[in-house]
Design an enzyme around this catalytic site. Structure first.
Site, PDB file in Angstrom:
ATOM      1  N   ASP A 106       0.781  -1.289  -0.046  1.00  0.00           N
ATOM      2  CA  ASP A 106      -0.040  -0.094  -0.029  1.00  0.00           C
ATOM      3  C   ASP A 106       0.896   1.238  -0.043  1.00  0.00           C
ATOM      4  O   ASP A 106       1.624   1.521   1.072  1.00  0.00           O
ATOM      5  CB  ASP A 106      -0.701   0.089   1.201  1.00  0.00           C
ATOM      6  CG  ASP A 106      -1.870   1.255   1.343  1.00  0.00           C
ATOM      7  OD1 ASP A 106      -1.858   2.045   0.378  1.00  0.00           O
ATOM      8  OD2 ASP A 106      -2.657   1.311   2.326  1.00  0.00           O
ATOM      9  N   THR A 125     -10.523   7.379   8.058  1.00  0.00           N
ATOM     10  CA  THR A 125      -9.610   6.822   8.699  1.00  0.00           C
ATOM     11  C   THR A 125      -9.618   5.183   8.744  1.00  0.00           C
ATOM     12  O   THR A 125     -10.287   4.746   9.486  1.00  0.00           O
ATOM     13  CB  THR A 125      -8.987   7.234  10.084  1.00  0.00           C
ATOM     14  OG1 THR A 125      -9.171   8.871  10.156  1.00  0.00           O
ATOM     15  CG2 THR A 125      -7.611   6.801  10.446  1.00  0.00           C
ATOM     16  N   GLY A 126      -8.783   4.449   8.151  1.00  0.00           N
ATOM     17  CA  GLY A 126      -8.527   3.100   8.177  1.00  0.00           C
ATOM     18  C   GLY A 126      -9.423   2.485   7.137  1.00  0.00           C
ATOM     19  O   GLY A 126      -9.226   1.316   6.790  1.00  0.00           O
ATOM     20  N   ALA A 127     -10.094   3.276   6.198  1.00  0.00           N
ATOM     21  CA  ALA A 127     -11.129   2.491   5.303  1.00  0.00           C
ATOM     22  C   ALA A 127     -10.277   1.976   3.993  1.00  0.00           C
ATOM     23  O   ALA A 127     -10.670   0.637   3.776  1.00  0.00           O
ATOM     24  CB  ALA A 127     -11.799   3.549   4.687  1.00  0.00           C
ATOM     25  N   ASP A 148      -7.238   0.605   4.568  1.00  0.00           N
ATOM     26  CA  ASP A 148      -6.658  -0.661   5.349  1.00  0.00           C
ATOM     27  C   ASP A 148      -7.656  -1.622   5.440  1.00  0.00           C
ATOM     28  O   ASP A 148      -7.599  -2.713   5.553  1.00  0.00           O
ATOM     29  CB  ASP A 148      -6.170  -0.310   6.702  1.00  0.00           C
ATOM     30  CG  ASP A 148      -4.968   1.091   6.558  1.00  0.00           C
ATOM     31  OD1 ASP A 148      -4.396   1.001   5.451  1.00  0.00           O
ATOM     32  OD2 ASP A 148      -5.167   1.916   7.615  1.00  0.00           O
TER      33      ASP A 148
END
Length: 318
Positions: free
Chosen positions: A164, A254-256, A258
């Site tokens: 990523d 945040t973290g979407a 991931d």
């Protein structure tokens, strides 16, 4: 040993209790464990996949909180190291009314930047069927060498290599350094998850499909471009396609990305990357659902859904 190992940064995100305010006006924050590779590990564990995390935190209350959080989420921490000289990284996040983010980082240096090649356990890395990393640990030494060493060990052992780019320009000395560092990490990858912003940064075009074609090549077997509410585009050697997204009430993005990676890797664990188009579209739909659900709560790790929650969401969305 874990089936999937991730490596890189593990940090504290301080997420605002109110959206739509700049950091200078934000009255309070929620302490949320985060760091893209750690988010992926927890996301995988929540989906029922055996996952481990490699990296470094400070030997301080935040570092031990993060280690405890990983363990409580069934992530293997056998190769998580503690540094006596540097603190755990912190990131203060500001959110727009739509849940989009901006970051202010405290890492000068932070412990994750000091993760060194000699702290990489070769046997642990070689046990993985999938190895995942991002670009943040490639910014400076010694974490760059540690990351590259781990990638090479995993590659030699036949693992699927997942990457990523995770563009965070303020952390790099310059845009040119960021581009070079991201491209360094890219050359080892079998699978890459990339965002619209990263495509534009790396290719200079806002045309997503044209950008995907420019980025295709090398070792790549699968390139997935996340498009937020619009789902994702994917490209393999056999063709390309789109998987639609989901409309949810977004609180914090945040973290979407991931979550998307965790959903995709969970689906690919027992498959060859040369899978049929229909099967890949189904895997991407599942990954989109994981990413969408992650946006419905504040923070990254606290918001990552379980497999049961994802499957229930998909049933309701049919």
């Amino acid at each position: 040993m874990p089936e999937v190992i991730t490596c890189g940064e593990l940090l504290i995100d301080f997420v605002p209790l109110e959206s739509g305010l700049p950091l200078i006006d934000t009255p309070g924050f929620l302490r949320a464990p985060g760091g893209a590779p750690a988010n992926v590990a927890v996301g995988l564990a929540r989906l029922g996949v055996s996952a481990g995390f490699m990296g470094k935190v400070g030997d301080d209350p935040f570092g031990h909180f993060l280690a405890r959080t990983l363990r409580e989420n069934d992530v293997n921490t056998a190769c998580l190291r503690f540094d006596q000289t540097a603190r755990t990284a912190l990131a203060f996040v500001s959110l727009t009314a739509e849940g989009e983010r901006d970051f202010l980082f405290y890492r000068h240096p932070s412990a994750d930047m000091l993760w060194a090649p000699e702290e990489v356990d070769p046997d642990y890395v070689r046990s993985a069927r999938i190895f995942h990393y991002g670009s943040i640990s490639l910014i400076s030494e010694p974490s760059r060498s540690a990351t590259l060493h781990a990638i090479e060990l995993a590659q030699e052992a036949g693992a699927l290599i997942s990457y990523d780019p995770n563009l965070r320009l303020p952390l790099w000395p310059s845009a040119e350094d960021a581009r070079a560092g991201i491209e360094l990490g890219w050359q080892y990858a079998d699978l890459v998850k990339v965002s619209e912003e990263e495509i534009a940064f790396l290719t200079g075009t806002d045309d997503i499909e044209a950008g995907i074609e420019r980025l295709w090549g090398g070792r790549l077997k699968l390139l997935a471009a996340t498009l937020g509410r619009d789902g994702c585009l994917w490209r393999t050697a056999n063709g390309s396609g789109r998987a639609p997204g989901f409309q949810v009430e977004t609180v914090d993005t945040t973290g979407a990305g991931d979550g998307f990676v965790a959903g995709l890797l969970a689906g690919l664990l027992d498959r060859d990357l040369a899978i049929e188009e229909e099967a890949l579209a189904g895997l991407c739909r599942f990954a989109n659902a994981v990413g969408a659900l992650t946006t419905t709560r504040r923070g990254a790790i606290p918001a990552l859904p379980t497999r049961q929650a994802v499957e229930e969401f998909l049933r309701r969305s049919q």
